[in-house]
Design a protein around this motif. Sequence first.
Motif, PDB file in Angstrom:
ATOM      1  N   ASN A   1     -56.016 -10.963  -9.472  1.00  0.00           N
ATOM      2  CA  ASN A   1     -54.888 -10.422  -8.562  1.00  0.00           C
ATOM      3  C   ASN A   1     -53.949 -10.081  -9.339  1.00  0.00           C
ATOM      4  O   ASN A   1     -52.972 -10.484  -9.785  1.00  0.00           O
ATOM      5  CB  ASN A   1     -54.445 -11.625  -7.620  1.00  0.00           C
ATOM      6  N   ALA A   2     -53.672  -8.504  -9.273  1.00  0.00           N
ATOM      7  CA  ALA A   2     -52.877  -7.908  -9.869  1.00  0.00           C
ATOM      8  C   ALA A   2     -51.515  -7.723  -9.767  1.00  0.00           C
ATOM      9  O   ALA A   2     -51.125  -7.833  -8.464  1.00  0.00           O
ATOM     10  CB  ALA A   2     -53.512  -6.256 -10.288  1.00  0.00           C
ATOM     11  N   ALA A   3     -50.572  -7.798 -10.682  1.00  0.00           N
ATOM     12  CA  ALA A   3     -49.115  -7.605 -10.270  1.00  0.00           C
ATOM     13  C   ALA A   3     -49.084  -6.406  -9.979  1.00  0.00           C
ATOM     14  O   ALA A   3     -49.655  -5.362  -9.675  1.00  0.00           O
ATOM     15  CB  ALA A   3     -48.559  -7.788 -11.536  1.00  0.00           C
ATOM     16  N   ASN A   4     -47.534  -6.186  -9.491  1.00  0.00           N
ATOM     17  CA  ASN A   4     -47.287  -4.680  -9.138  1.00  0.00           C
ATOM     18  C   ASN A   4     -46.234  -4.005  -9.899  1.00  0.00           C
ATOM     19  O   ASN A   4     -45.360  -4.590 -10.317  1.00  0.00           O
ATOM     20  CB  ASN A   4     -47.184  -4.572  -7.683  1.00  0.00           C
ATOM     21  N   ASP A   5     -46.192  -2.647 -10.253  1.00  0.00           N
ATOM     22  CA  ASP A   5     -44.810  -2.343 -10.764  1.00  0.00           C
ATOM     23  C   ASP A   5     -45.253  -0.737 -10.451  1.00  0.00           C
ATOM     24  O   ASP A   5     -46.388   0.162 -10.398  1.00  0.00           O
ATOM     25  CB  ASP A   5     -45.196  -2.166 -12.312  1.00  0.00           C
ATOM     26  N   GLU A   6     -43.921   0.108 -10.391  1.00  0.00           N
ATOM     27  CA  GLU A   6     -43.975   1.407 -10.105  1.00  0.00           C
ATOM     28  C   GLU A   6     -44.751   2.211 -11.091  1.00  0.00           C
ATOM     29  O   GLU A   6     -45.075   3.466 -10.537  1.00  0.00           O
ATOM     30  CB  GLU A   6     -42.497   1.871  -9.910  1.00  0.00           C
ATOM     31  N   VAL A   7     -44.912   1.920 -12.436  1.00  0.00           N
ATOM     32  CA  VAL A   7     -45.672   2.836 -13.194  1.00  0.00           C
ATOM     33  C   VAL A   7     -47.183   2.996 -12.697  1.00  0.00           C
ATOM     34  O   VAL A   7     -47.695   4.072 -13.009  1.00  0.00           O
ATOM     35  CB  VAL A   7     -45.660   2.084 -14.710  1.00  0.00           C
ATOM     36  N   MET A   8     -47.663   2.330 -12.105  1.00  0.00           N
ATOM     37  CA  MET A   8     -48.990   2.364 -11.199  1.00  0.00           C
ATOM     38  C   MET A   8     -49.168   3.380 -10.409  1.00  0.00           C
ATOM     39  O   MET A   8     -50.221   3.815 -10.009  1.00  0.00           O
ATOM     40  CB  MET A   8     -49.686   1.195 -10.795  1.00  0.00           C
ATOM     41  N   ASP A   9     -47.876   3.912  -9.941  1.00  0.00           N
ATOM     42  CA  ASP A   9     -47.986   5.067  -8.775  1.00  0.00           C
ATOM     43  C   ASP A   9     -47.502   6.320  -9.753  1.00  0.00           C
ATOM     44  O   ASP A   9     -47.438   7.398  -9.021  1.00  0.00           O
ATOM     45  CB  ASP A   9     -46.595   4.696  -7.838  1.00  0.00           C
ATOM     46  N   ASN A  10     -47.709   6.388 -10.852  1.00  0.00           N
ATOM     47  CA  ASN A  10     -47.489   7.543 -11.586  1.00  0.00           C
ATOM     48  C   ASN A  10     -48.289   8.730 -11.271  1.00  0.00           C
ATOM     49  O   ASN A  10     -49.589   8.424 -11.242  1.00  0.00           O
ATOM     50  CB  ASN A  10     -47.294   7.391 -13.190  1.00  0.00           C
ATOM     51  N   PRO A  11     -48.157   9.880 -10.823  1.00  0.00           N
ATOM     52  CA  PRO A  11     -48.836  10.949 -10.326  1.00  0.00           C
ATOM     53  C   PRO A  11     -49.967  11.378 -11.166  1.00  0.00           C
ATOM     54  O   PRO A  11     -51.186  11.727 -11.152  1.00  0.00           O
ATOM     55  CB  PRO A  11     -48.162  12.009  -9.736  1.00  0.00           C
ATOM     56  N   LEU A  12     -49.635  11.107 -12.701  1.00  0.00           N
ATOM     57  CA  LEU A  12     -50.624  11.285 -13.854  1.00  0.00           C
ATOM     58  C   LEU A  12     -52.080  10.478 -13.596  1.00  0.00           C
ATOM     59  O   LEU A  12     -53.125  11.088 -13.829  1.00  0.00           O
ATOM     60  CB  LEU A  12     -49.983  11.084 -15.090  1.00  0.00           C
ATOM     61  N   PHE A  13     -51.919   9.329 -12.778  1.00  0.00           N
ATOM     62  CA  PHE A  13     -53.114   8.616 -12.934  1.00  0.00           C
ATOM     63  C   PHE A  13     -54.074   9.362 -11.814  1.00  0.00           C
ATOM     64  O   PHE A  13     -55.187   9.265 -11.860  1.00  0.00           O
ATOM     65  CB  PHE A  13     -52.775   7.092 -12.316  1.00  0.00           C
ATOM     66  N   TYR A  14     -53.341  10.214 -10.857  1.00  0.00           N
ATOM     67  CA  TYR A  14     -54.327  10.947 -10.047  1.00  0.00           C
ATOM     68  C   TYR A  14     -54.587  12.390 -10.232  1.00  0.00           C
ATOM     69  O   TYR A  14     -55.439  13.007  -9.820  1.00  0.00           O
ATOM     70  CB  TYR A  14     -53.701  10.878  -8.779  1.00  0.00           C
ATOM     71  N   GLU A  15     -53.680  13.047 -11.180  1.00  0.00           N
ATOM     72  CA  GLU A  15     -53.740  14.234 -11.754  1.00  0.00           C
ATOM     73  C   GLU A  15     -54.859  14.581 -12.835  1.00  0.00           C
ATOM     74  O   GLU A  15     -55.399  15.762 -13.145  1.00  0.00           O
ATOM     75  CB  GLU A  15     -52.547  14.867 -11.922  1.00  0.00           C
ATOM     76  N   MET A  16     -54.712  13.750 -13.647  1.00  0.00           N
ATOM     77  CA  MET A  16     -55.724  13.698 -15.036  1.00  0.00           C
ATOM     78  C   MET A  16     -56.905  12.721 -14.909  1.00  0.00           C
ATOM     79  O   MET A  16     -56.847  11.606 -14.676  1.00  0.00           O
ATOM     80  CB  MET A  16     -54.860  13.222 -16.336  1.00  0.00           C
ATOM     81  N   PRO A  17     -57.957  13.278 -15.031  1.00  0.00           N
ATOM     82  CA  PRO A  17     -59.261  12.811 -14.777  1.00  0.00           C
ATOM     83  C   PRO A  17     -59.355  11.575 -15.691  1.00  0.00           C
ATOM     84  O   PRO A  17     -60.056  10.504 -15.180  1.00  0.00           O
ATOM     85  CB  PRO A  17     -60.405  13.809 -15.280  1.00  0.00           C
ATOM     86  N   LEU A  18     -59.086  11.633 -16.880  1.00  0.00           N
ATOM     87  CA  LEU A  18     -59.377  10.360 -17.962  1.00  0.00           C
ATOM     88  C   LEU A  18     -58.519   9.379 -17.391  1.00  0.00           C
ATOM     89  O   LEU A  18     -58.969   8.236 -17.260  1.00  0.00           O
ATOM     90  CB  LEU A  18     -58.443  10.816 -19.311  1.00  0.00           C
TER      91      LEU A  18
END
Length: 479
Positions: free
Chosen positions: A191-208
């Motif tokens: 059960n993962a914790a939560n933090d705003e860093v995981m909402d960084n748009p780079l996670f969705y914009e960069m394929p890697l």
Amino acid sequence: MSKLNLTGKELRAIGYPEGPVISVAMNIMRKAYKYESKADALNRLKQILETPENFVTDEVLGNIAQQLLPKPRDIEGAEISLNQTGISFNVFGQEHIEEGAMHQMYQAAKLPVAVAGALMPDAHSGYGLPIGGVLATDNAVIPYGVGVDIGCRMCLSIFDLNPKDLLDREAFFARELGEATLFGSGAQFDNAANDEVMDNPLFYEMPLLKNLHGRAWKQLGTSGSGNHFAEFGVVNITEKDEVAGVEAGTYIGFLTHSGSRALGAHIANHYTRLAISKRRLPQEAKNLAWLGLDEQEGMEYWLAMNLAGDYASACHHVIHNKIAKQLGREPVKIVENHHNFAWKEILDGKEVIVHRKGATPAGKEVLGIIPGSMTADGFIVKGKGEVAAVNSASHGAGRRMSRSRAIQSVTDKEFRDELKKFGVKLLGGGLDESPFAYKDIHTVMQSQKALVDIIGTFTPKIVKMDGASHRSWKKKNVE
């Protein structure tokens, strides 16, 4: 005792790629760790797979790490020669620094993009830039000048609690250490914790990064293997410092050391391959290949590196928030710093990229943490802004033994006796991280008096690390 027997299928199952590395790994493990259990051997191999840079200088495991490190794909760029002389750089505590680290720093100083450099007193050989190496470059970033564990950092929470509680309520503090984080290269939470860093748009914009998002979320708040730790100890502030803002006295401290987990390792290796393919450097310097910040790949790496740094910071904050909640109070002060990163800074009136690979930022009145070992004091420091050191200091005591050498030369009894001597309770950990494997932190601090002021100390008392039995040298006990 039965001897170790590994199969290629088992190595592929933990993520090893097809190729020579599988047979190399099996042969080395069968010879050097033939009395180790299969579970412990596979755990060791996972650690090498996760951070091969940490093992490349190891006398035994280095050959496996070499097979896993990035190799050039298609050579695109023109061949680049190193400068004959290179820039000058200052060395602090040179008498305590091995020749291999000096040679690596001389190589880095010859890069055409090098502007300034320094070598810290805890320096030892690494991969690309030495551990403890600081290099400023002109509009260029070197992925292996930052390192595989991007954003590896320290974080100290100081609590206004009586240090005597660490002894009187030892079981409570040990339990909280065990529940606050998970250790190991592949550690993940169900059960993962939560933090705003995981909402960084780079996670969705960069394929890697998109492909790494799910695993990164499950590893949020976990800790690495090797020299990473979480520990309770005694903080002693000798006198109030205006920057730190903590009254003189003794406190309970909670200190963590870890980085960006699998996220940082994948970013580092991906962009190192790109850098090597674009910059044809001599063989001995190829891992110092750089990317220009005016190139698409360079800007991608810069953005990804900063995200990995934010992620590493979030991992620490998740852990520290858990501890604060269980202790029932907020810390009076949090001190934290990266020591595997690159920053845009002004040097001699010009913007440069400062790589600190295993070095602590020590600009004027910048706070930081320099740990010792599991038994030696760490230091809360304030930078003096020494330009000769490129505003840097050491990131710890520095290794004096490789992991394999420590395992072979230190007995379990010597290790236990040392812990008892300093009153340290160790949860996990092993011979490869024993105090004997490290330089004397007091000698290191003496070598950098011109770089930092000491405003407090942290004395470890209850230490949690990865590993346990799999890091004992079992072979010695049965032959």
